[in-house]
Enzyme design. Structure first.
Site, short mmCIF file in Angstrom:
data_model
loop_
_atom_site.label_atom_id
_atom_site.label_comp_id
_atom_site.label_asym_id
_atom_site.label_seq_id
_atom_site.Cartn_x
_atom_site.Cartn_y
_atom_site.Cartn_z
CG HIS A 77 -1.59 1.31 1.51
ND1 HIS A 77 -2.60 1.82 0.75
CD2 HIS A 77 -1.36 2.23 2.49
CE1 HIS A 77 -2.98 3.00 1.24
NE2 HIS A 77 -2.24 3.27 2.30
CG ASP A 106 6.13 15.96 -27.81
OD1 ASP A 106 6.47 15.56 -26.69
OD2 ASP A 106 5.32 15.35 -28.54
CD1 TRP A 142 6.19 3.97 3.97
CD2 TRP A 142 7.32 4.76 2.22
NE1 TRP A 142 6.48 5.29 4.21
CE2 TRP A 142 7.17 5.80 3.16
CE3 TRP A 142 7.99 5.02 1.03
CZ2 TRP A 142 7.69 7.08 2.94
CZ3 TRP A 142 8.51 6.30 0.82
CH2 TRP A 142 8.35 7.31 1.77
CB SER A 170 10.81 5.00 -14.83
OG SER A 170 9.70 5.85 -14.91
CB SER A 171 11.88 8.62 -11.14
OG SER A 171 10.71 8.07 -10.67
CG HIS A 254 12.11 15.54 4.30
ND1 HIS A 254 10.98 15.45 5.06
CD2 HIS A 254 12.14 16.78 3.81
CE1 HIS A 254 10.36 16.60 5.05
NE2 HIS A 254 11.05 17.43 4.30
CD GLU A 256 9.29 10.10 -3.37
OE1 GLU A 256 10.27 10.29 -4.12
OE2 GLU A 256 8.16 9.78 -3.78
CE1 TYR A 258 7.84 19.74 2.30
CE2 TYR A 258 9.94 18.70 2.76
CZ TYR A 258 8.82 19.38 3.19
OH TYR A 258 8.67 19.67 4.51
CB SER A 269 -0.02 28.44 -7.76
OG SER A 269 0.50 28.09 -6.50
CG HIS A 303 11.95 15.55 10.06
ND1 HIS A 303 11.85 16.68 9.32
CD2 HIS A 303 11.40 14.58 9.30
CE1 HIS A 303 11.24 16.42 8.17
NE2 HIS A 303 10.97 15.14 8.13
CG HIS A 304 11.48 10.96 8.52
ND1 HIS A 304 10.13 10.80 8.34
CD2 HIS A 304 11.83 11.96 7.69
CE1 HIS A 304 9.70 11.66 7.44
NE2 HIS A 304 10.71 12.38 7.03
CB THR A 329 5.03 25.55 4.02
OG1 THR A 329 6.27 24.84 3.92
CG2 THR A 329 3.94 24.71 3.43
CE LYS A 332 4.17 27.83 -2.99
NZ LYS A 332 4.83 27.35 -4.14
NE ARG A 451 3.91 4.37 10.55
CZ ARG A 451 4.72 5.00 9.71
NH1 ARG A 451 5.58 5.91 10.14
NH2 ARG A 451 4.69 4.75 8.42
C1 HEA Z 1 -0.37 8.98 -1.45
C2 HEA Z 1 -0.28 8.20 -0.50
C3 HEA Z 1 -1.37 7.49 0.21
C4 HEA Z 1 -2.74 7.47 0.03
C5 HEA Z 1 -3.55 8.20 -1.00
C6 HEA Z 1 -3.27 6.60 1.03
C7 HEA Z 1 -4.64 6.30 1.14
C8 HEA Z 1 -5.18 5.56 2.16
N1 HEA Z 1 -4.50 4.98 3.21
FE1 HEA Z 1 -2.48 4.94 3.44
N2 HEA Z 1 -0.47 4.92 3.66
C9 HEA Z 1 0.46 5.55 2.88
C10 HEA Z 1 0.18 6.35 1.79
C11 HEA Z 1 -1.09 6.62 1.32
N3 HEA Z 1 -2.26 6.10 1.79
C12 HEA Z 1 1.78 5.27 3.34
C13 HEA Z 1 3.09 5.80 2.73
C14 HEA Z 1 1.64 4.44 4.46
C15 HEA Z 1 2.75 3.89 5.35
C16 HEA Z 1 3.03 2.49 5.00
C17 HEA Z 1 4.01 1.91 5.97
O1 HEA Z 1 3.80 2.03 7.19
O2 HEA Z 1 5.01 1.35 5.52
C18 HEA Z 1 0.21 4.25 4.65
C19 HEA Z 1 -0.34 3.53 5.70
C20 HEA Z 1 -1.69 3.43 5.95
C21 HEA Z 1 -2.26 2.93 7.15
C22 HEA Z 1 -1.46 2.53 8.38
C23 HEA Z 1 -1.36 1.10 8.52
C24 HEA Z 1 -0.52 0.75 9.71
O3 HEA Z 1 0.36 1.53 10.10
O4 HEA Z 1 -0.73 -0.34 10.23
C25 HEA Z 1 -3.62 2.96 7.02
C26 HEA Z 1 -4.57 2.52 8.04
O5 HEA Z 1 -5.66 2.85 8.07
C27 HEA Z 1 -3.90 3.53 5.73
C28 HEA Z 1 -5.16 3.74 5.21
C29 HEA Z 1 -5.40 4.41 4.02
C30 HEA Z 1 -6.74 4.59 3.49
C31 HEA Z 1 -8.01 4.09 4.09
C32 HEA Z 1 -6.58 5.29 2.32
C33 HEA Z 1 -7.70 5.72 1.40
O6 HEA Z 1 -7.62 7.08 1.24
C34 HEA Z 1 -7.67 4.99 0.09
C35 HEA Z 1 -8.90 5.35 -0.73
C36 HEA Z 1 -8.86 4.80 -2.11
C37 HEA Z 1 -9.46 3.68 -2.52
C38 HEA Z 1 -10.21 2.85 -1.58
C39 HEA Z 1 -9.34 3.19 -3.91
C40 HEA Z 1 -10.51 3.41 -4.80
C41 HEA Z 1 -11.71 2.54 -4.67
C42 HEA Z 1 -11.82 1.20 -4.79
C43 HEA Z 1 -10.68 0.30 -4.85
C44 HEA Z 1 -13.10 0.57 -4.87
C45 HEA Z 1 -13.31 -0.44 -3.83
C46 HEA Z 1 -13.84 0.20 -2.61
C47 HEA Z 1 -14.27 -0.45 -1.54
C48 HEA Z 1 -14.10 -1.92 -1.36
C49 HEA Z 1 -14.96 0.29 -0.42
N4 HEA Z 1 -2.71 3.80 5.10
C1 HEA Z 2 3.39 15.28 0.90
C2 HEA Z 2 4.03 14.79 1.86
C3 HEA Z 2 4.50 15.47 3.11
C4 HEA Z 2 4.63 16.81 3.42
C5 HEA Z 2 4.36 18.00 2.55
C6 HEA Z 2 5.14 16.86 4.76
C7 HEA Z 2 5.40 18.06 5.42
C8 HEA Z 2 6.01 18.13 6.67
N1 HEA Z 2 6.32 17.07 7.48
FE1 HEA Z 2 5.93 15.11 7.10
N2 HEA Z 2 5.80 13.16 6.61
C9 HEA Z 2 5.34 12.63 5.44
C10 HEA Z 2 4.89 13.35 4.35
C11 HEA Z 2 4.90 14.74 4.27
N3 HEA Z 2 5.27 15.59 5.26
C12 HEA Z 2 5.33 11.20 5.48
C13 HEA Z 2 4.89 10.27 4.36
C14 HEA Z 2 5.82 10.85 6.73
C15 HEA Z 2 5.98 9.45 7.35
C16 HEA Z 2 6.98 8.60 6.73
C17 HEA Z 2 6.99 7.25 7.40
O1 HEA Z 2 7.58 7.15 8.48
O2 HEA Z 2 6.38 6.31 6.84
C18 HEA Z 2 6.13 12.10 7.40
C19 HEA Z 2 6.69 12.16 8.68
C20 HEA Z 2 7.11 13.33 9.27
C21 HEA Z 2 7.90 13.38 10.46
C22 HEA Z 2 8.45 12.17 11.23
C23 HEA Z 2 7.50 11.71 12.23
C24 HEA Z 2 7.96 10.49 12.91
O3 HEA Z 2 8.04 9.43 12.28
O4 HEA Z 2 8.26 10.58 14.12
C25 HEA Z 2 8.12 14.71 10.74
C26 HEA Z 2 8.90 15.20 11.91
O5 HEA Z 2 9.34 16.26 11.96
C27 HEA Z 2 7.45 15.47 9.71
C28 HEA Z 2 7.44 16.87 9.64
C29 HEA Z 2 6.91 17.58 8.57
C30 HEA Z 2 6.96 19.04 8.50
C31 HEA Z 2 7.51 19.98 9.53
C32 HEA Z 2 6.39 19.36 7.30
C33 HEA Z 2 6.25 20.77 6.75
O6 HEA Z 2 6.63 20.84 5.42
C34 HEA Z 2 4.85 21.29 6.89
C35 HEA Z 2 4.79 22.79 6.68
C36 HEA Z 2 3.40 23.34 6.62
C37 HEA Z 2 2.76 24.02 7.59
C38 HEA Z 2 3.39 24.27 8.92
C39 HEA Z 2 1.36 24.51 7.40
C40 HEA Z 2 1.20 25.83 6.71
C41 HEA Z 2 1.93 26.95 7.34
C42 HEA Z 2 1.37 28.09 7.85
C43 HEA Z 2 -0.08 28.33 7.81
C44 HEA Z 2 2.31 29.11 8.36
C45 HEA Z 2 2.29 29.43 9.80
C46 HEA Z 2 2.52 28.28 10.66
C47 HEA Z 2 3.30 28.27 11.76
C48 HEA Z 2 4.32 29.29 12.09
C49 HEA Z 2 3.07 27.19 12.76
N4 HEA Z 2 6.85 14.61 8.84
CU LIG Z 3 10.30 14.30 6.33
#
Ligand code: HEA
Ligand code: HEA
Ligand SMILES: [Cu+2]
Ligand code: CUA
Lengths: 531, 377, 294
Positions: A77, A106, A142, A170-171, A254, A256, A258, A269, A303-304, A329, A332, A451
């Site tokens: 997933h 193109d 993942w 590919s990427s 990280h 990634e 962004y 925008s 920070h992870h 951020t 923006k 989790r």
């Molecule tokens: C872009 C990234 C993305 C998106 C969109 C989603 C979408 C969703 N994610 Fe996920 N998720 C991750 C990225 C994302 N996730 C990542 C990176 C992890 C961490 C993995 C890890 O720990 O290693 C994670 C982990 C994660 C967990 C944590 C599991 C755990 O830690 O044990 C859960 C639990 O609820 C969850 C739920 C969901 C759900 C319910 C959606 C829903 O929003 C999905 C909705 C979409 C659909 C459902 C598809 C369309 C419809 C159908 C297929 C038709 C069939 C419908 C039915 C049968 C009702 N996700």
């Molecule tokens: C699109 C993906 C995305 C984005 C944009 C971000 C954005 C940010 N993330 Fe997130 N992050 C993830 C995807 C993302 N993250 C994922 C997938 C994980 C889990 C990975 C895994 O373990 O599986 C993760 C995990 C993660 C962690 C680790 C948690 C842990 O495992 O213990 C942390 C810790 O610092 C963090 C911080 C942040 C911060 C500070 C931002 C900042 O960029 C956010 C900045 C934005 C705002 C703050 C809001 C708008 C701002 C304002 C309105 C201005 C005024 C605000 C103030 C002065 C407060 N993220």
């Molecule tokens: Cu990060």
């Protein structure tokens, strides 16, 4: 070869001709379409996996899928959503839009463009095939931390590694293509500071991709040699360190995240000014903010890893730098609000999704900021609070961004309008469902639910039930989206060339649907034109 | 820290804990303040972050919603044309920076204290392995394993789930109140993470490295946590239970453990001297198997999938005794089958092997005596 | 054929999909082959090696086809200055990505030297790691004795490695001379300098093989000799693979020169190859400094 290229389109069996068209195409619009459909297909697969997880998590105890399978589904997933859904969707949008927005005929390297795309179906086929292998699919999350993924990984891990290599190739090729297109193919007069923001954000995203995908390739290669060739990169007994894996992974990981949001910023925008009928506020500061985010993203990976035993000064430094990302951020977010301020807004579906994006991404950003506070992260880390954080930035962030873009540009692509009423229903259902699914996860996380567990103790039960119900609603909602898109393609009302009253930019100057080849002779952008 | 200041501080801490309304403590919607001085501070930092976000959020979304209401086309048909202002850009860059600095200060000081592992009164070495904890009191040499105690039947929904479902262990970690306790955390196989929310201690257990953390617990009670790093199949089934006792009781407990260890040593000698019957061994063997082996090999000896081999009909469990003994005592390198020799007594190993060789479809009639195991060590 | 006077957009092409299939077969075969050859998975029913082989063959076929097409288009004058720029930028960013690939391994090297090895010996906040887990381990670099007691000897810098440095630096100079000759339409000079560069590349690789033999046979240095051996062979090995690729590219350029390709104005392929060669050279200088010398 010139002759060859023509013969391909000669009269053949229609099925063959169809296959040949899509397999051999070098056209940016066709390749964009391929990317988008691939992403959509994988969204359903990865989403179904989420549905399975939510089914198991509906109640404490093991009911539907056993822990062995849960871990595999969890891993796939995450991997598929990140690499198979969000990234290809954004590349697909880039393929469609960037040449049209900068007035290019193109992409710069059309054949390589095809190569970039067609590697992906193979890569994901390989990844998915691991489910059927002996020992099952990868089951280490993942983030595939060593040594769970090296010494203790199932045999299919090797296919996962090579699959990541294919995706990486590919990427990288895709990113090179986008950068070169933007730098080299802009129509005369389209200076950098006149480029639409979607193009800007993608330029920076592509740069991030080129910088970090090779690092991912490096780290999986080290995994491979640790598994098979006796190296000890991630093994203390040989002088290595399992935590080193995390450093290298998150140096990729990280930036990634962004990569998964910056194009979404670009989309918001584009859309918000259109429907506010007012120019984007603070264009320049938007550009600089995006660049700052990208630069900062290279120095905050730690920070992870706050709980891995890093020295104090490293924890402090990373905390400060991570918090700093909130500043650009925030700029923006404030600029978007200022764009809406005293505009003349209407709320068609793309605008609704864009506003939903801004709001809920901000909520996710806020929880990110809380995660950055190291002492508090000791409590949040590896709990559902983190899961809530990243789904807020990823679902209503990246996925809403993509959906906003699809609603916004679909009429240009296929020449037909989508069904506005259904679009609005889709938005509202999705918004309700997303919050129902992911908001309670904040509470379960704060209450202490780790989790990546298939089974949990009793005090988390009610919030999990809510999440599961929200998730199924969310799943059904996406079926509606599929229906809307297909309906629009097949028999929507005809769209005008400009489509949206407030829309500005080169892509709106060409007919709807956009002909296969556009801007064969480049448009001239006037000296005094603005972005 | 002088003992007076220390006493004052922990006194203050108890006061804080007591003064926090019980309703808030039990709140399902927020982080628990926990019970140590550090955990209360951590919770305050969380609370600060939360409020900052809520306030900024209300402001930003408030402006946005007002704008969506007042600047919709029906109310504001002609859009304004401004699109730039350096002043506001500077303001909304600087103000957040100031807010962030204000947030960083308490976080920094708290972190400095969290990472200060000096001057501890006692040290516990925590070693994680799939999927159990091993605790060793370095000052007194006492050590034991701590396994999940929730019966498999509850997990499989065959029995009603108990109050502490998944959060109960056979041997909790016993700790004294009001001592600075240093934890050394490491792992044998993969990465785990020792997490006790009420102490605000979460420290990854990295194989080959030792991380440090500390706590000072002002109150007695039972506190529960879980492994917080994906560590394979049974990551969900690796609970942590800490039993905090007054100092005197703790000392008495240490003494009793020491005596128990001595008795166990004597019992082992006695066990070696005795010739055990099949039935005795089968009873002990079954208990041992259920406790230690069934997580992977299952009670019916059928294993799970490709990864956890069935022992029923297994070549090793029906073949040469030495191989069987070797596999159980030494485990198999780089698999989840670990070496059991350090964890189990001679009698237990002898019994479990006898049990395996004479249960399910295995009927070798072999009896293994503790003395054989002793000699194989 | 060119649909616009300005920019040539090729029509559909079979080569990319051939390439995708080739890479897929290569990857799939490689994964299986590696498992079998290191006995992680039973070798019976082995299919890895043949698939890998077919994949690689198809890859080579694809390259001939694809590059052949591009060369023919070029000779037919379809390449505009803008397309030429696209190629150049593409090559530049490709090299950037390669730099980042090596950066991952250099990062590993520095991490091991600055962090993990000192930590295992008790530095910083890891004193207990040393006392309780690895009491006999002492910090050295190169790491002669690993924490679990594997021993090895090190590869000194001033023998073969230094000779190799001289060779690669020289080859960077000779390729520049070849480039100048090409710009001055001095075909003979071009051929000779290019030929010399190829010869230097081959010499480098030969010496590298000798060095590896020395490492294995006499120093007991291998991938399995702890983190020193791991980083040593990963860095020099991937560098060696890049030199091999570069040498093949140079050889192709030499053949094309002999066939009379390239003009003083239009010789993108040649330049791309020379950039690549310089990149490989620079990486080696870093290698020499941080792997062998300091
Ligand atoms: C872009 C990234 C993305 C998106 C969109 C989603 C979408 C969703 N994610 Fe996920 N998720 C991750 C990225 C994302 N996730 C990542 C990176 C992890 C961490 C993995 C890890 O720990 O290693 C994670 C982990 C994660 C967990 C944590 C599991 C755990 O830690 O044990 C859960 C639990 O609820 C969850 C739920 C969901 C759900 C319910 C959606 C829903 O929003 C999905 C909705 C979409 C659909 C459902 C598809 C369309 C419809 C159908 C297929 C038709 C069939 C419908 C039915 C049968 C009702 N996700
Ligand atoms: C699109 C993906 C995305 C984005 C944009 C971000 C954005 C940010 N993330 Fe997130 N992050 C993830 C995807 C993302 N993250 C994922 C997938 C994980 C889990 C990975 C895994 O373990 O599986 C993760 C995990 C993660 C962690 C680790 C948690 C842990 O495992 O213990 C942390 C810790 O610092 C963090 C911080 C942040 C911060 C500070 C931002 C900042 O960029 C956010 C900045 C934005 C705002 C703050 C809001 C708008 C701002 C304002 C309105 C201005 C005024 C605000 C103030 C002065 C407060 N993220
Ligand atoms: Cu990060
Ligand atoms: Cu141990 Cu999770």
């Amino acid at each position: 070869m010139v002759a060859h290229a023509q013969t391909i389109h000669k009269q053949r069996h229609p099925l063959l001709a169809f296959a040949a068209r899509w397999l051999f195409t070098t056209n940016h619009k066709e390749i964009g379409t391929l990317y988008l459909w691939l992403s959509f297909g994988l969204f359903f697969i990865a989403g179904s996996m989420a549905m399975l997880m939510r089914l198991e998590l509906f109640e404490p105890g093991i009911q539907f899928i056993d822990p062995i399978f849960y871990n595999q589904v969890l891993t796939l997933h995450g991997l598929l959503m990140v690499f198979g859904v969000v990234m290809p969707a954004f590349v697909g949008l880039a393929n469609w839009q960037i040449p049209m927005m900068i007035g290019a005929p193109d992409m710069a390297l059309p054949r390589m463009n095809n190569f970039s795309f067609w590697l992906l179906p193979f890569a994901f086929a390989m990844l998915l095939s691991t489910i059927f292998m002996e020992g099952g699919a990868p089951n280490f999350g993942w983030t595939f931390y060593a040594p769970l993924s090296t010494t203790y990984g199932p045999p299919s891990t090797d296919f996962f590694i090579l699959g990541v290599h294919l995706m990486g190739i590919s990427s990288i090729m895709g990113a090179i293509n986008i950068i070169v297109t933007i730098i080299n193919m802009r129509a005369p007069g389209m200076t950098y500071m006149k480029m639409p923001l979607f193009v800007w954000t993608w330029l920076i995203t592509a740069f991030l991709l080129i910088m970090v995908m090779p690092v991912l390739a490096g780290v999986v290669t080290m995994m491979l040699t640790d598994r098979h060739f006796g190296t000890s990169f991630f093994d203390a007994a040989g002088g290595g360190d399992p935590v080193m894996f995390q450093h290298i992974f998150w140096f990729f990981g990280h930036p990634e995240v962004y990569i998964m949001i910056l194009p979404g910023f670009g989309i918001a925008s584009q859309i918000i000014p259109t429907f506010a009928r007012k120019k984007l506020f603070g264009y320049r500061s938007m550009v600089y903010a995006t660049i700052s985010i990208a630069v900062l993203s290279f120095v905050v990976w730690g920070h992870h890893m706050f709980t891995t035993g890093m020295p104090l000064f490293a924890e402090l430094l990373i905390m400060y730098l991570t918090m700093l990302i909130a500043v650009p951020t925030g700029v923006k977010v404030f600029n978007w609000v200022a764009t809406m301020w005293r505009g003349s807004m209407t709320f068609e579906t793309p605008m609704l999704f864009a506003i939903g994006f801004v709001m809920m991404f901000t909520i996710g950003g806020f929880s990110g900021l809380m995660l950055a506070l190291v002492p508090a992260d000791f409590q949040y880390h590896d709990t559902y609070f983190v899961v809530a954080h990243f789904h807020y930035v990823l679902y209503p962030g990246a996925i809403f961004g993509t959906m906003a873009a699809v609603y916004y540009w679909l009429p240009k692509w296929c020449g037909n309008m989508y069904d506005e009423r259904l679009g609005k229903i889709h938005f509202w259902l999705a918004t309700i469902a997303v919050n129902l699914t992911f908001f309670p996860m904040h509470f379960t996380g704060l209450a202490g639910m780790p989790r990546r567990i298939p089974d949990y103790s009793l005090q988390f039960a009610d919030f999990n039930r809510m999440s599961s119900m929200g998730a199924w609603l969310l799943g059904l909602t996406q079926v509606l989206f599929l229906y809307i898109v297909i309906k629009a393609i097949r028999k929507g009302a005809k769209a005008t060339d400009q489509v949206w009253e407030g829309a500005e930019g080169l892509e709106w100057t060409i007919p709807s649907p956009a002909p296969l080849h556009t801007f064969q002779t480049p448009p001239i952008i006037a000296e005094d034109a603005v972005h | 820290m002088t003992s007076l200041a220390g006493g004052l501080k922990s006194g203050l801490c108890v006061l804080i804990v007591w003064s926090v309304p019980h309703a808030a403590l039990a709140s399902k919607f927020n982080m628990r303040p926990g019970i140590t001085e550090m955990s209360v501070r951590v919770q305050q930092i969380h609370q600060m972050g939360l409020w900052v976000c809520i306030i900024i959020g209300l402001l930003v979304f408030g402006v946005m919603f007002y704008s969506m209401f007042a600047h919709r086309r029906s109310r504001n048909p002609v859009p304004a044309t401004f699109s730039e202002s350096l002043t506001v850009e500077i303001i909304w860059t600087l103000v957040p920076i100031l807010i962030l600095v204000a947030m960083a200060i308490p976080a920094t000081t708290a972190l400095r204290d969290i990472e200060d592992n000096e001057d501890s009164d006692m040290t516990v070495l925590i070693t994680a392995s799939q999927w159990k904890w091993h605790y060793k009191y370095l000052d007194s040499g006492i050590s034991f394993y701590s396994n999940i105690a929730t019966p498999q039947e509850q997990i499989d929904n065959l029995e009603p789930k108990g109050e502490y479902y998944l959060l109960e262990v056979d041997n909790p970690l016993v700790l004294p109140t009001n001592k600075k306790i240093r934890f050394l955390v490491t792992a044998d196989d993969v990465i785990h993470s020792w997490w006790l929310p009420d102490f605000a201690v979460k420290q990854d257990a990295i194989p080959g490295f030792i991380n440090e953390a500390w706590t000072r617990i002002p109150v007695t009670g039972i506190f529960r946590g879980q492994c917080a790093e994906l560590c394979g199949l049974k990551h969900a089934y690796m609970p942590i239970v800490v039993d905090v006792r007054p100092e005197a009781e703790f000392d008495a407990w240490i003494e009793s453990q020491r005596i128990a260890a001595e008795l166990a040593g004597e019992a082992a000698v006695a066990a070696r001297a005795k010739t055990w019957t099949m039935n005795e061994l089968l009873t002990i063997g079954e208990a041992t198997f259920v406790k230690h082996c069934a997580t992977c090999h299952e009670r019916d000896g059928m294993g799970q999938g490709d990864k956890y081999p069935a022992l029923s009909g297994s070549e090793i469990a029906t073949g040469a005794i030495e191989d069987h003994l070797g596999r159980v005592m030494e485990g198999k390198a780089d698999t989840e089958m670990q070496a059991w020799a350090p964890q189990l007594s001679d009698l237990e190993i002898a019994a479990v092997i006898t049990y395996e060789r004479n249960s399910w479809n295995n009927n070798t009639d072999d009896i293994i005596q503790p003395i054989t195991v002793y000699e194989a060590r | 054929m060119a649909s616009t006077p300005r920019y040539y957009v090729p029509h559909s092409s079979i080569w990319p999909i051939v390439g995708s299939i080739a890479l897929f077969l290569t990857a799939f075969g490689a994964a299986n082959f590696i498992q079998q050859s290191t006995e992680k998975v039973a070798a019976e029913g082995s299919f890895g090696a043949p698939i890998l082989f077919v994949g690689l063959a198809l890859l080579i076929f694809m390259m001939f086809g694809w590059f052949g097409t591009v060369i023919r288009e070029n000779l037919n004058g379809m390449v505009s200055p803008q397309l030429d720029r696209s190629f150049r930028m593409g090559m530049f960013w490709f090299i950037v990505s390669e730099v980042m690939f090596f950066a991952a391994f250099f990062g590993t090297l520095f991490y091991a030297r600055i962090i993990s090895v000192p930590w295992l010996a008790g530095a910083g906040n890891k004193l207990e790691t040393h006392l309780l887990l690895w009491p006999d381990f002492a910090e050295t670099w190169p790491l002669f004795i690993t924490p679990d007691g594997t021993t090895t000897e090190t590869m000194g810098p001033w023998g073969l490695p230094f000779l190799n440095t001289v060779i690669l630096v020289t080859s960077s100079i000779t390729i520049t001379f070849a480039h100048w000759a090409l710009k001055k339409s001095n075909r003979l000079g071009l051929g000779l300098w290019l030929g010399l560069t190829v010869a230097l590349g081959v010499t480098f690789l030969t010496l590298q093989v000798v060095e590896y033999q020395h490492a294995f046979a006499e120093l007991g240095l291998s991938l399995g000799s702890g983190i020193y051996g791991s980083t040593f062979f990963m860095l020099t090995g991937f560098h060696g693979m890049h030199v091999t690729l570069g040498t093949i590219m140079l050889t192709v350029m030499l053949l094309r020169v002999i066939r009379g390709h390239f003009t003083p104005e239009n010789h993108f392929a040649f330049e791309a190859t020379s950039w690549y060669w310089h990149f490989v050279d620079v990486i080696w200088l870093f290698l020499f400094t941080f792997v062998y010398w300091f």
